[in-house]
Write a protein that holds these residues in place. Structure first.
Motif, short mmCIF file in Angstrom:
data_model
loop_
_atom_site.label_atom_id
_atom_site.label_comp_id
_atom_site.label_asym_id
_atom_site.label_seq_id
_atom_site.Cartn_x
_atom_site.Cartn_y
_atom_site.Cartn_z
N CYS A 1 0.71 -1.29 -0.12
CA CYS A 1 0.11 0.14 -0.11
C CYS A 1 0.94 1.19 -0.03
N ILE A 2 0.28 2.32 -0.66
CA ILE A 2 1.10 3.54 -0.76
C ILE A 2 0.04 4.59 -0.97
N GLY A 3 0.14 5.82 -0.76
CA GLY A 3 -0.56 7.08 -1.27
C GLY A 3 -1.00 6.99 -2.74
N ARG A 4 -2.03 7.52 -3.00
CA ARG A 4 -2.60 7.58 -4.45
C ARG A 4 -1.79 8.54 -5.22
N THR B 1 6.55 11.01 -13.48
CA THR B 1 7.77 11.77 -13.44
C THR B 1 8.94 10.98 -13.90
N PHE B 2 9.18 10.04 -13.23
CA PHE B 2 10.52 9.12 -13.30
C PHE B 2 10.63 8.10 -14.32
N ALA B 3 9.30 7.37 -14.63
CA ALA B 3 9.15 6.26 -15.62
C ALA B 3 9.94 6.68 -16.78
N PRO B 4 9.54 7.68 -17.39
CA PRO B 4 10.24 8.18 -18.96
C PRO B 4 11.67 8.43 -18.88
N ARG B 5 12.08 9.00 -17.53
CA ARG B 5 13.58 9.22 -17.38
C ARG B 5 14.44 8.21 -17.28
N TYR B 6 13.86 7.01 -16.96
CA TYR B 6 14.60 5.75 -17.00
C TYR B 6 14.02 4.70 -17.84
N GLY B 7 13.21 5.14 -18.97
CA GLY B 7 13.11 4.26 -19.88
C GLY B 7 12.09 2.91 -19.47
N ILE B 8 11.29 3.33 -18.16
CA ILE B 8 10.49 2.17 -17.81
C ILE B 8 9.04 2.42 -18.46
N THR B 9 8.75 1.08 -18.82
CA THR B 9 7.44 1.13 -19.68
C THR B 9 6.32 1.22 -18.78
N ARG B 10 5.23 1.53 -19.32
CA ARG B 10 3.94 1.53 -18.35
C ARG B 10 3.55 0.48 -17.81
N ASP B 11 3.73 -0.92 -18.29
CA ASP B 11 3.23 -1.79 -18.12
C ASP B 11 4.17 -2.53 -16.91
N GLU B 12 5.29 -1.74 -16.55
CA GLU B 12 6.03 -2.19 -15.44
C GLU B 12 5.89 -1.43 -14.16
N PHE B 13 5.08 -0.35 -14.36
CA PHE B 13 4.78 0.43 -13.21
C PHE B 13 3.21 0.48 -12.89
N GLN B 14 2.46 0.30 -13.95
CA GLN B 14 0.96 0.48 -13.62
C GLN B 14 0.42 -0.77 -12.72
N GLY B 15 -0.37 -0.42 -11.89
CA GLY B 15 -0.84 -1.44 -10.80
C GLY B 15 0.04 -2.20 -10.21
N VAL B 16 1.06 -1.78 -9.81
CA VAL B 16 2.04 -2.55 -9.02
C VAL B 16 1.83 -2.59 -7.52
N PHE B 17 1.20 -1.35 -7.07
CA PHE B 17 0.52 -1.25 -5.75
C PHE B 17 -0.81 -1.96 -5.65
N ASP B 18 -1.16 -2.69 -4.70
CA ASP B 18 -2.47 -3.20 -4.47
C ASP B 18 -3.44 -2.46 -4.19
N HIS B 19 -3.03 -1.43 -3.19
CA HIS B 19 -3.98 -0.44 -2.53
C HIS B 19 -3.33 1.07 -2.58
N LEU B 20 -4.09 2.05 -2.97
CA LEU B 20 -3.57 3.43 -2.91
C LEU B 20 -4.62 3.98 -2.31
N PHE B 21 -4.02 4.64 -0.82
CA PHE B 21 -4.62 5.42 0.27
C PHE B 21 -5.23 6.74 -0.46
N GLU B 22 -6.53 7.02 0.09
CA GLU B 22 -6.95 8.29 -0.14
C GLU B 22 -6.47 9.24 1.26
N ASP B 23 -6.58 10.32 0.95
CA ASP B 23 -6.24 11.30 2.31
C ASP B 23 -7.09 10.99 3.37
N ASP B 24 -6.49 10.75 4.52
CA ASP B 24 -7.66 10.47 5.77
C ASP B 24 -8.22 9.14 5.50
#
Length: 312
Positions: free
Chosen positions: A99-102, A110-133
């Protein structure tokens, strides 16, 4: 009345990082906050003794880890969240959520294009994105995810019982505050976030993400927490009475003279992937990219004229 959690702080000396196992003593439910992989850049090797020590603690105490909580996409260590998720799924026959914040999506974009990380390698890698509060529980203990921007835009804190795990928002009183010069960082936001932390009851414990014992006052042993009262009275950058404009001006000047964290590029490329490693290349390797900087443009120009142009 719900019990207070048992907090087990584990320090990682190479990166000055505090990791936490936080458990409900009644139900044995637990979370792990900001776990670390061991990484040696000189040898380009990743190992797991620090993460394995967390697994041993969990096993010895009979805890069931329900969540792996990241406070933000760290720039100074590689997260062990994905590794622990896999090992815990085997060890306890259930898979904890990472889990991490949304606002992690802002950092990833910001950083995926800098390092040439393709979208399929970072989208959906976290199971839950916390909302504020957003409220959640650790066993029978009430908890809440709070947004604490400033150091990074995605920074979250976790209030669990009478404790706040604030990541890099606030350090121990004799260390002060974190830098705000990463993309999306903002000293004014950090000032507001710290005021949010220090508005909690004075008996609450503030558990910080790092400690760098200054030694000037004799303290050389890492300290995992202080009370809100201690922070309000003694924090050398953000104690009560420090004006907003004064702090923002000082923080910007200070950050302008800081170098990059030693593991910046390695860390970000793994952490925006949720702790997963890069895909295997055609040559059978997993590759992390590190940008090269040249000192002395005259030297670079000479190489270029000699037909040895270096691609940038």
């Amino acid at each position: 009345m719900a019990s207070e959690p048992v907090v087990s702080p584990i320090f990682h000396p190479p990166t000055g990082t505090w990791q936490f196992v936080v458990a409900d003593p009644t139900t044995k439910s637990a979370v792990i906050i900001d776990p670390v992989l061991d990484f040696d850049p000189a040898k380009a090797t990743i190992s797991t003794p620090t993460a394995d020590a967390l697994l041993s603690l969990v096993h010895e105490q009979g805890y069931k880890v329900e969540k792996l909580l990241e406070t933000h996409a760290h720039a100074d260590h590689l997260t062990a969240a994905s590794y622990l998720q896999t090992r815990l799924a085997e060890q306890q026959q259930s898979r904890p959520d990472v889990c991490i914040g949304r606002r992690i999506s802002q950092v990833q974009e910001t950083f995926a294009p800098r390092y040439g990380i393709t979208r399929d390698e970072f989208q959906g890698v976290f199971d839950h994105l916390f909302e504020d509060d957003e409220a959640f529980c650790v066993g029978s203990i009430e908890a809440k995810a709070i947004h604490l921007p400033g150091h990074t835009p995605d920074q979250m804190g976790y209030v669990i019982g009478d404790n706040v795990f604030c990541g890099d928002s606030l350090f121990n009183a004799d260390v002060g505050s974190a830098r705000c010069d990463f993309p999306g960082g903002n000293a004014l936001d950090l000032y507001s976030s710290v005021r949010k932390i220090l508005s909690l009851p004075e008996s609450f414990k503030v558990w910080t993400g790092h400690d760098y014992p200054p030694g000037g006052d004799g303290r050389t042993v890492p300290l995992p927490c202080q009370t809100v009262r201690e922070q309000k009275e003694r924090n050398k950058h953000l104690r009560d009475g420090v004006a907003k404009d004064e702090f923002v001006e000082w923080r910007k000047e200070r950050d302008g003279g800081l170098g990059e964290p030693r593991l910046l590029h390695y860390s970000l490329q793994v952490n925006v992937r949720g702790g997963r490693l890069p895909s295997i290349s055609n040559a059978g390797d997993r590759m992390l990219q590190v940008p090269i900087k040249f000192e002395g443009q005259a030297w670079l120009a000479r190489l270029t004229r000699m037909g040895q142009a270096i691609p940038l």
